[in-house]
Design a protein around this motif. Sequence first.
Motif, PDB file in Angstrom:
ATOM      1  N   GLU A  86     -13.128  -8.208  -3.206  1.00  0.00           N
ATOM      2  CA  GLU A  86     -13.101  -8.611  -4.614  1.00  0.00           C
ATOM      3  C   GLU A  86     -12.026  -7.919  -5.440  1.00  0.00           C
ATOM      4  N   LEU A  87     -11.732  -6.683  -5.067  1.00  0.00           N
ATOM      5  CA  LEU A  87     -10.915  -5.850  -5.941  1.00  0.00           C
ATOM      6  C   LEU A  87      -9.532  -6.437  -6.233  1.00  0.00           C
ATOM      7  N   PRO A  88      -8.833  -6.985  -5.247  1.00  0.00           N
ATOM      8  CA  PRO A  88      -7.517  -7.540  -5.567  1.00  0.00           C
ATOM      9  C   PRO A  88      -7.596  -8.619  -6.643  1.00  0.00           C
ATOM     10  N   ARG A  89      -8.581  -9.481  -6.546  1.00  0.00           N
ATOM     11  CA  ARG A  89      -8.719 -10.509  -7.567  1.00  0.00           C
ATOM     12  C   ARG A  89      -9.056  -9.912  -8.920  1.00  0.00           C
TER      13      ARG A  89
ATOM     14  N   GLN B 268      -2.292  -5.297  -0.695  1.00  0.00           N
ATOM     15  CA  GLN B 268      -2.012  -4.332   0.365  1.00  0.00           C
ATOM     16  C   GLN B 268      -2.488  -2.927   0.005  1.00  0.00           C
ATOM     17  N   VAL B 269      -2.293  -2.564  -1.250  1.00  0.00           N
ATOM     18  CA  VAL B 269      -2.749  -1.231  -1.665  1.00  0.00           C
ATOM     19  C   VAL B 269      -4.262  -1.130  -1.526  1.00  0.00           C
ATOM     20  N   VAL B 270      -4.955  -2.124  -2.013  1.00  0.00           N
ATOM     21  CA  VAL B 270      -6.414  -2.096  -1.933  1.00  0.00           C
ATOM     22  C   VAL B 270      -6.868  -1.998  -0.480  1.00  0.00           C
ATOM     23  N   HIS B 271      -6.320  -2.846   0.361  1.00  0.00           N
ATOM     24  CA  HIS B 271      -6.750  -2.830   1.762  1.00  0.00           C
ATOM     25  C   HIS B 271      -6.366  -1.529   2.448  1.00  0.00           C
TER      26      HIS B 271
ATOM     27  N   GLU C  33       1.517  -9.477  -6.513  1.00  0.00           N
ATOM     28  CA  GLU C  33       0.233  -9.918  -5.986  1.00  0.00           C
ATOM     29  C   GLU C  33      -0.012  -9.345  -4.593  1.00  0.00           C
ATOM     30  N   ASP C  34       0.996  -9.450  -3.745  1.00  0.00           N
ATOM     31  CA  ASP C  34       0.828  -8.943  -2.385  1.00  0.00           C
ATOM     32  C   ASP C  34       0.730  -7.424  -2.353  1.00  0.00           C
ATOM     33  N   ARG C  35       1.487  -6.799  -3.236  1.00  0.00           N
ATOM     34  CA  ARG C  35       1.423  -5.342  -3.265  1.00  0.00           C
ATOM     35  C   ARG C  35       0.016  -4.876  -3.638  1.00  0.00           C
TER      36      ARG C  35
ATOM     37  N   ALA D 196      -2.866  15.648   1.924  1.00  0.00           N
ATOM     38  CA  ALA D 196      -2.102  14.967   0.883  1.00  0.00           C
ATOM     39  C   ALA D 196      -1.168  13.932   1.493  1.00  0.00           C
ATOM     40  N   GLY D 197      -0.665  14.242   2.670  1.00  0.00           N
ATOM     41  CA  GLY D 197       0.229  13.318   3.353  1.00  0.00           C
ATOM     42  C   GLY D 197      -0.453  12.008   3.725  1.00  0.00           C
ATOM     43  N   LYS D 198      -1.752  12.062   3.867  1.00  0.00           N
ATOM     44  CA  LYS D 198      -2.486  10.827   4.155  1.00  0.00           C
ATOM     45  C   LYS D 198      -2.776  10.035   2.893  1.00  0.00           C
ATOM     46  N   LEU D 199      -2.792  10.728   1.766  1.00  0.00           N
ATOM     47  CA  LEU D 199      -3.284  10.090   0.554  1.00  0.00           C
ATOM     48  C   LEU D 199      -2.165   9.480  -0.286  1.00  0.00           C
ATOM     49  N   PHE D 200      -1.023  10.155  -0.356  1.00  0.00           N
ATOM     50  CA  PHE D 200      -0.027   9.757  -1.335  1.00  0.00           C
ATOM     51  C   PHE D 200       1.061   8.797  -0.842  1.00  0.00           C
ATOM     52  N   PRO D 201       1.665   9.051   0.302  1.00  0.00           N
ATOM     53  CA  PRO D 201       2.835   8.228   0.638  1.00  0.00           C
ATOM     54  C   PRO D 201       2.514   6.744   0.745  1.00  0.00           C
ATOM     55  N   GLY D 202       1.311   6.420   1.222  1.00  0.00           N
ATOM     56  CA  GLY D 202       0.962   5.019   1.436  1.00  0.00           C
ATOM     57  C   GLY D 202       1.154   4.154   0.208  1.00  0.00           C
ATOM     58  N   ILE D 203       0.561   4.562  -0.881  1.00  0.00           N
ATOM     59  CA  ILE D 203       0.616   3.743  -2.087  1.00  0.00           C
ATOM     60  C   ILE D 203       2.042   3.655  -2.617  1.00  0.00           C
ATOM     61  N   LEU D 204       2.781   4.751  -2.514  1.00  0.00           N
ATOM     62  CA  LEU D 204       4.154   4.728  -3.013  1.00  0.00           C
ATOM     63  C   LEU D 204       5.022   3.784  -2.183  1.00  0.00           C
ATOM     64  N   ARG D 205       4.813   3.830  -0.867  1.00  0.00           N
ATOM     65  CA  ARG D 205       5.590   2.946  -0.004  1.00  0.00           C
ATOM     66  C   ARG D 205       5.314   1.474  -0.338  1.00  0.00           C
ATOM     67  N   ILE D 206       4.036   1.138  -0.486  1.00  0.00           N
ATOM     68  CA  ILE D 206       3.695  -0.258  -0.760  1.00  0.00           C
ATOM     69  C   ILE D 206       4.203  -0.684  -2.135  1.00  0.00           C
ATOM     70  N   LEU D 207       4.012   0.189  -3.111  1.00  0.00           N
ATOM     71  CA  LEU D 207       4.447  -0.178  -4.455  1.00  0.00           C
ATOM     72  C   LEU D 207       5.971  -0.271  -4.551  1.00  0.00           C
ATOM     73  N   SER D 208       6.669   0.407  -3.656  1.00  0.00           N
ATOM     74  CA  SER D 208       8.132   0.349  -3.660  1.00  0.00           C
ATOM     75  C   SER D 208       8.686  -0.832  -2.875  1.00  0.00           C
ATOM     76  N   SER D 209       7.816  -1.558  -2.226  1.00  0.00           N
ATOM     77  CA  SER D 209       8.286  -2.627  -1.334  1.00  0.00           C
ATOM     78  C   SER D 209       8.828  -3.807  -2.135  1.00  0.00           C
ATOM     79  N   ASP D 210       9.315  -4.806  -1.426  1.00  0.00           N
ATOM     80  CA  ASP D 210       9.886  -5.979  -2.083  1.00  0.00           C
ATOM     81  C   ASP D 210       8.903  -7.135  -2.152  1.00  0.00           C
ATOM     82  N   LEU D 211       7.677  -6.865  -1.818  1.00  0.00           N
ATOM     83  CA  LEU D 211       6.665  -7.920  -1.894  1.00  0.00           C
ATOM     84  C   LEU D 211       6.421  -8.318  -3.342  1.00  0.00           C
ATOM     85  N   SER D 212       5.771  -9.451  -3.535  1.00  0.00           N
ATOM     86  CA  SER D 212       5.352  -9.832  -4.881  1.00  0.00           C
ATOM     87  C   SER D 212       4.296  -8.826  -5.360  1.00  0.00           C
TER      88      SER D 212
END
Lengths: 234, 234
Positions: free
Chosen positions: B223-226, B110-113, B105-107, B87-103
């Motif tokens: 393709e997915l981000p677009r 980054q999540v997809v990649h 679009e960039d978030r 679970a530690g591999k699956l969950f924190p990543g997306i939360l960290r990126i979504l919590s970031s200050d990026l636009s």
Amino acid sequence: MPTRRNPSVGTDSGSASPARVGRPVGTPDGDTERRILDAAKRVFIRRGTAGARMQEIAEEAEVNPALLHYYFDSKDGLSLAVFREAAGKLFPGILRILSSDLSIEDRVEQVVHHYIDTLRENPFLPGYVLGELNFNPARMTMIAGQLASPDAPLAPRAALDRLGRELARRAALGDFRPMTADQFLVNLASLCVFPFAARPMIGVMLGIDDAGWQAFLDARRAELPRFILNALRA
Amino acid sequence: MPTRRNPSVGTDSGSASPARVGRPVGTPDGDTERRILDAAKRVFIRRGTAGARMQEIAEEAEVNPALLHYYFDSKDGLSLAVFREAAGKLFPGILRILSSDLSIEDRVEQVVHHYIDTLRENPFLPGYVLGELNFNPARMTMIAGQLASPDAPLAPRAALDRLGRELARRAALGDFRPMTADQFLVNLASLCVFPFAARPMIGVMLGIDDAGWQAFLDARRAELPRFILNALRA
DNA sequence: GTCTATATTCAGATAGAC
DNA sequence: GTCTATCTGAATATAGAC
């Protein structure tokens, strides 16, 4: 050794009204085979194939444990019968709709509504089927023949090729951005099915209870078709 | 009764170089606890929690079966340790990126990649975690505390509320169609994670082999981000 | 910390009476 | 077709020597 090894599940055209002698009190005299299969479905879906116990199934079906072997031979045989039925609820629907002659727009809406409505009634189906396929991928090829049924006359690959041509045509018209039928199908299935498979996770992440979940599904049912079609738009 | 019941997994600061006496030939003298946990991860992920056998884990770790109980007390204890790591591999990543200050679009990109790259290396992770949560939903609340880690400083709800405000701001600007953070998160996770959980199903439906699957993922990663941002667009 | 040997429990399966 | 009784094998777990 049992005599009646289950030939293949289904509406058994067997003897209409069996002798009532010896039937346990309080037990409705329905078709025993059917009762076992229904109970097995509940238990396998609740516990997973490996976690399920024949004992628990027998209790839930209110039949003698030995009867499970009489009708389905082994746990493996029973679990295969259950998996067949479960997969039959999950796969043919989307293929039938995607193979139809409706516009892409209508197909998208129908798929979304079809999945959200049927999975609402069988919320544990996706988790069970996905789990089963992960631990036993061979099961997928076992039921591959079942995918192209009278219900969905086209084999998956043929249906997808046809869909791909339609997507390409609409892209040429300038309606859609180009997308393969493969990605399209996976996107559709992901957005519809995943939330059910991930229900426990979503509940905690979003901090919602059952009522919140139902509201979430209502919103999703209404929004998702637009979301997908907008993504597709050129 | 074992003495050393596992306190909590992690980089054990234990005695550096243990006595080599009695160690089986051909076995690297690495940290036994770590070897067990790694083997357990592989076996639990391959067979599911209920389907896994302590015996198989011991063989794969090349340690004596009794040691599993020495370090992890019971199968249940071991399976919990494994689930925590997964679970530690699956969950924190997306939360960290979504919590970031990026636009936004960039978030999204980054999540997809992030997901496609990490799941490519751990393709069975989603199936395992989803399955486990389906059969044992309590596990989710057990690890809920772990979700808000140093890595992802915000609790899920707080992070989502912040994201929701950002989405609303962009909607007010006319950039995006309105969408709740909840639906947004589920859409993102669905599109990234589901394909891995459904890998065996997809293989048969699309008629692709391993090479085809890798190509499919390459295309998807690009393709997915677009796709997602287009769906979001006003 | 690691091993051997074994206790214990339980699940799947079958035989054979009815 | 359904029941009782039982076999067989397997899996988790522990005791205790080293």
